[in-house]
Design an enzyme around this catalytic site. Structure first.
Site, PDB file in Angstrom:
ATOM      1  N   ASP A   1       0.835  -1.204   0.000  1.00 14.29           N
ATOM      2  CA  ASP A   1       0.000   0.000   0.000  1.00 14.29           C
ATOM      3  C   ASP A   1       0.870   1.254   0.000  1.00 14.29           C
ATOM      4  O   ASP A   1       1.696   1.448   0.884  1.00 14.29           O
ATOM      5  CB  ASP A   1      -0.934  -0.006   1.221  1.00 14.29           C
ATOM      6  CG  ASP A   1      -2.128   0.916   1.027  1.00 14.29           C
ATOM      7  OD1 ASP A   1      -1.925   2.097   0.675  1.00 14.29           O
ATOM      8  OD2 ASP A   1      -3.260   0.458   1.221  1.00 14.29           O
TER       9      ASP A   1
ATOM     10  N   SER B   1      -7.377   4.518  -1.344  1.00 14.08           N
ATOM     11  CA  SER B   1      -7.161   3.064  -1.328  1.00 14.08           C
ATOM     12  C   SER B   1      -8.434   2.286  -1.645  1.00 14.08           C
ATOM     13  O   SER B   1      -8.358   1.153  -2.121  1.00 14.08           O
ATOM     14  CB  SER B   1      -6.629   2.626   0.039  1.00 14.08           C
ATOM     15  OG  SER B   1      -5.381   3.202   0.290  1.00 14.08           O
TER      16      SER B   1
ATOM     17  N   ASP C   1      -1.439   0.122  -4.730  1.00 15.10           N
ATOM     18  CA  ASP C   1      -2.725   0.738  -5.080  1.00 15.10           C
ATOM     19  C   ASP C   1      -2.530   2.193  -5.529  1.00 15.10           C
ATOM     20  O   ASP C   1      -3.335   2.732  -6.272  1.00 15.10           O
ATOM     21  CB  ASP C   1      -3.712   0.630  -3.908  1.00 15.10           C
ATOM     22  CG  ASP C   1      -3.135   1.079  -2.579  1.00 15.10           C
ATOM     23  OD1 ASP C   1      -1.906   1.311  -2.477  1.00 15.10           O
ATOM     24  OD2 ASP C   1      -3.922   1.204  -1.618  1.00 15.10           O
ATOM     25  N   HIS C   2      -1.427   2.814  -5.083  1.00  9.52           N
ATOM     26  CA  HIS C   2      -1.097   4.216  -5.400  1.00  9.52           C
ATOM     27  C   HIS C   2       0.212   4.505  -4.710  1.00  9.52           C
ATOM     28  O   HIS C   2       0.690   3.689  -3.917  1.00  9.52           O
ATOM     29  CB  HIS C   2      -2.174   5.179  -4.854  1.00  9.52           C
ATOM     30  CG  HIS C   2      -2.430   4.946  -3.401  1.00  9.52           C
ATOM     31  ND1 HIS C   2      -1.573   5.417  -2.424  1.00  9.52           N
ATOM     32  CD2 HIS C   2      -3.358   4.208  -2.761  1.00  9.52           C
ATOM     33  CE1 HIS C   2      -2.009   4.992  -1.251  1.00  9.52           C
ATOM     34  NE2 HIS C   2      -3.080   4.246  -1.418  1.00  9.52           N
TER      35      HIS C   2
ATOM     36  N   HIS D   1      -1.773  11.096  -0.873  1.00  8.13           N
ATOM     37  CA  HIS D   1      -1.380  10.239  -1.995  1.00  8.13           C
ATOM     38  C   HIS D   1      -0.949  11.095  -3.187  1.00  8.13           C
ATOM     39  O   HIS D   1      -1.252  12.281  -3.239  1.00  8.13           O
ATOM     40  CB  HIS D   1      -2.561   9.365  -2.439  1.00  8.13           C
ATOM     41  CG  HIS D   1      -3.053   8.433  -1.380  1.00  8.13           C
ATOM     42  ND1 HIS D   1      -4.175   7.644  -1.527  1.00  8.13           N
ATOM     43  CD2 HIS D   1      -2.576   8.146  -0.140  1.00  8.13           C
ATOM     44  CE1 HIS D   1      -4.364   6.912  -0.440  1.00  8.13           C
ATOM     45  NE2 HIS D   1      -3.403   7.205   0.418  1.00  8.13           N
TER      46      HIS D   1
ATOM     47  N   HIS E   1       2.351   8.487   4.850  1.00 10.38           N
ATOM     48  CA  HIS E   1       1.420   9.561   5.245  1.00 10.38           C
ATOM     49  C   HIS E   1       2.065  10.432   6.325  1.00 10.38           C
ATOM     50  O   HIS E   1       1.766  11.624   6.433  1.00 10.38           O
ATOM     51  CB  HIS E   1       0.113   8.985   5.793  1.00 10.38           C
ATOM     52  CG  HIS E   1      -0.926   8.685   4.745  1.00 10.38           C
ATOM     53  ND1 HIS E   1      -1.571   9.662   4.031  1.00 10.38           N
ATOM     54  CD2 HIS E   1      -1.428   7.504   4.307  1.00 10.38           C
ATOM     55  CE1 HIS E   1      -2.441   9.107   3.193  1.00 10.38           C
ATOM     56  NE2 HIS E   1      -2.369   7.792   3.333  1.00 10.38           N
TER      57      HIS E   1
ATOM     58  N   THR F   1      -7.981  -1.910   1.768  1.00 11.97           N
ATOM     59  CA  THR F   1      -7.446  -2.891   0.819  1.00 11.97           C
ATOM     60  C   THR F   1      -8.008  -4.299   1.052  1.00 11.97           C
ATOM     61  O   THR F   1      -8.549  -4.901   0.109  1.00 11.97           O
ATOM     62  CB  THR F   1      -5.902  -2.882   0.841  1.00 11.97           C
ATOM     63  OG1 THR F   1      -5.464  -1.556   0.581  1.00 11.97           O
ATOM     64  CG2 THR F   1      -5.328  -3.826  -0.196  1.00 11.97           C
TER      65      THR F   1
ATOM     66  N   ASP G   1       2.156   2.672   3.461  1.00 13.12           N
ATOM     67  CA  ASP G   1       1.296   3.838   3.253  1.00 13.12           C
ATOM     68  C   ASP G   1       1.239   4.729   4.491  1.00 13.12           C
ATOM     69  O   ASP G   1       1.329   5.949   4.393  1.00 13.12           O
ATOM     70  CB  ASP G   1      -0.106   3.334   2.884  1.00 13.12           C
ATOM     71  CG  ASP G   1      -1.129   4.441   2.764  1.00 13.12           C
ATOM     72  OD1 ASP G   1      -1.006   5.264   1.847  1.00 13.12           O
ATOM     73  OD2 ASP G   1      -2.067   4.475   3.584  1.00 13.12           O
TER      74      ASP G   1
HETATM   75 ZN    ZN Z   1      -3.595   2.739  -0.217  1.00 12.51          ZN
END
Ligand code: ZN
Length: 459
Positions: A49, A89, A313-314, A411, A275, A142, A271
């Site tokens: 992620d 996500s 996912d990104h 993101h 962040h 997810t 992720d």
């Molecule tokens: Zn994500």
């Protein structure tokens, strides 16, 4: 999907090491009949992620050797959602699991709110064993994308309930709070105890690393934390298992199914570290994820009938390796600075809030001995502010020292790497939309996502 290519791919795997023979077989391949082809039995879908390719570069340079992911890189994925160039996500997992673009925050539904079948449901309909293995709450976006259909990702009580209704063979991660009622220390407002419900369904329930290291059977529910599992940087191996350890146990349990298996394994907290713009925690999370990739690939190598696919996912954070220092463009960055970082920014915040001095915390946990004036200003502002500002400022002090840059606490819209190994891996080569991944896996496995979607909507 051309059957001839699939047959050729399988031939390559079967005669691994005898490439000349494989190429001869490719040239002389008779018209393929579906039943003549050796079966692709298993799929291991790994989702890091928030992982952009810069995070892979950072891990490689930190380690001074190639990552497991490096040898699997075959292409890139575009990540935009139906309603934004920058996906969240929920929309991203709906693309990866169901093969459709939807709006941010929606899980397993199209933009009009209609349910769309996912790869795990397709695998179950074919009798395969299934699993979800994550380091976030297992009710997070997810994993939810493979086991739920909800208009809003925050509906984690419903997601937990839908997940149990799916009777997935192995569920491992954090997020006990959405399985327990408030009377039992959880967050459920409907007073249901889903751990008890799982046991009544026949699940073995484990809650500690020690229990996961004991005898296991399917179906298995493992919830190792009330909330997300602990950051890898701060994890106590005696209390919580690593992602690679959970991966190994899960593959052992699923591999006994005569029909094969589908499992999604997520490095969920790359992720979260990004962040926070936390370079040190990102490095730890990347190591943990890459170790899980290594475990998955060594299983697939032994097995020969397993496809491993990995894609994020990104990207998160806008991580960059190299940044301005005092207005100057320097052609350098220093991953070795991260060798001194032995805790997440959040653990350092806790230490400062419980009485430790900022200087000693940065020395002991971040390996920074001498603070400059700009560092001292950031530290003082962070301490005077709330916990989030303190976390951000501590992480910024480390990132400046390493010349690691960040553009956002959210993101970004860049393409992410696409990685594949095993029968059919060559089909993932090139630039893909994230929705293609589900379609390619479904095609290789003979899953009928459209037919299942029609059934879901007819309910
Ligand atoms: Zn994500």
């Amino acid at each position: 999907m051309p059957l001839r290519r699939l047959t050729a791919a399988r031939s390559l795997v079967i005669v691994a090491g005898l490439q000349f023979l494989a190429l001869s077989a490719l040239a002389a391949a008779p018209p393929a009949a579906p039943r003549a082809a050796p079966r692709l039995r298993n799929v291991i879908f790994l989702i890091p992620d928030g992982m952009g390719t810069a995070a892979v570069t950072l891990l490689r340079e930190y380690e001074g050797r190639p990552t497991h992911l490096d040898s699997l890189l075959v292409g890139v994925c575009r990540t935009y959602s139906a309603d934004s160039k920058v996906t969240d996500s929920a929309a991203a997992v709906t693309a990866l699991a169901c093969g459709i673009k939807t709006n941010n925050r929606m899980i397993g539904l199209d933009p009009a709110g209609r349910p769309v079948a996912n790869l795990l449901e397709a695998a179950q309909s074919r009798g395969l064993a299934t699993g979800l293995v994550v380091t976030s709450r297992i009710t997070h976006a997810t994993p939810a994308g493979f086991a739920a259909h909800v208009p809003e990702r925050n509906q984690e009580e419903q997601i937990a309930a839908q997940m149990l209704e799916h009777r997935i063979d192995v569920l491992l991660g954090g997020g006990r709070e959405y399985f327990l009622p408030r009377s039992a220390g959880g967050k459920r407002l409907d007073d249901r105890n889903l751990v008890s419900a799982a046991r009544a369904q026949g699940y073995q329930y484990v809650a500690t690393a020690a229990e996961l290291r004991g005898p296991l059977r399917r179906p298995l529910l493992g919830l190792f934390d009330d909330d997300h599992m602990t950051y890898e940087a701060d994890r106590d191996p005696a209390a919580e298992p690593s992602l690679a350890e959970m991966t190994g146990k899960t593959l052992d349990l699923l591999a006994t199914d005569p029909d094969g298996f589908f499992v999604m394994i997520e490095g969920s907290r790359i992720d979260h570290a990004e962040h926070d713009d936390d370079a040190g925690a990102t490095r730890y999370e990347m190591q943990a994820f890459d170790a899980a990739v290594g475990a998955a690939v060594s299983f697939a190598r032994r097995d020969g009938q397993t496809l491993v696919v990995a894609t994020a996912d990104h990207e998160t954070g806008g991580l960059s390796l190299g940044r301005l220092r005092s207005g100057n463009s320097l052609y350098a960055y220093y991953p070795e600075v991260l060798r001194g970082v032995r805790a997440s920014g959040w653990k350092m915040v806790q230490a400062i809030r419980t009485g430790a001095s900022g200087d000693s915390v940065l020395r002991v946990w971040a390996g920074l001995d001498s603070l400059g004036d700009a560092d001292r200003t950031l530290l003082a502002e962070g301490i005077a502010g709330d916990d989030v500002s303190l976390d951000h400022n501590l992480n910024e002090i480390v990132s400046r020292r390493a010349l690691i840059g960040w553009t956002t606490y959210g993101h970004t819209g860049i393409d992410v790497g696409l990685y594949a190994f095993g029968p059919g891996a060559e089909l993932f080569r090139g630039v893909h939309d994230n929705t293609d991944v589900a379609g390619l896996i479904a095609g290789l496995m003979g899953f009928d996502l459209a037919g299942l979607t029609a059934k879901l909507r007819a309910r």
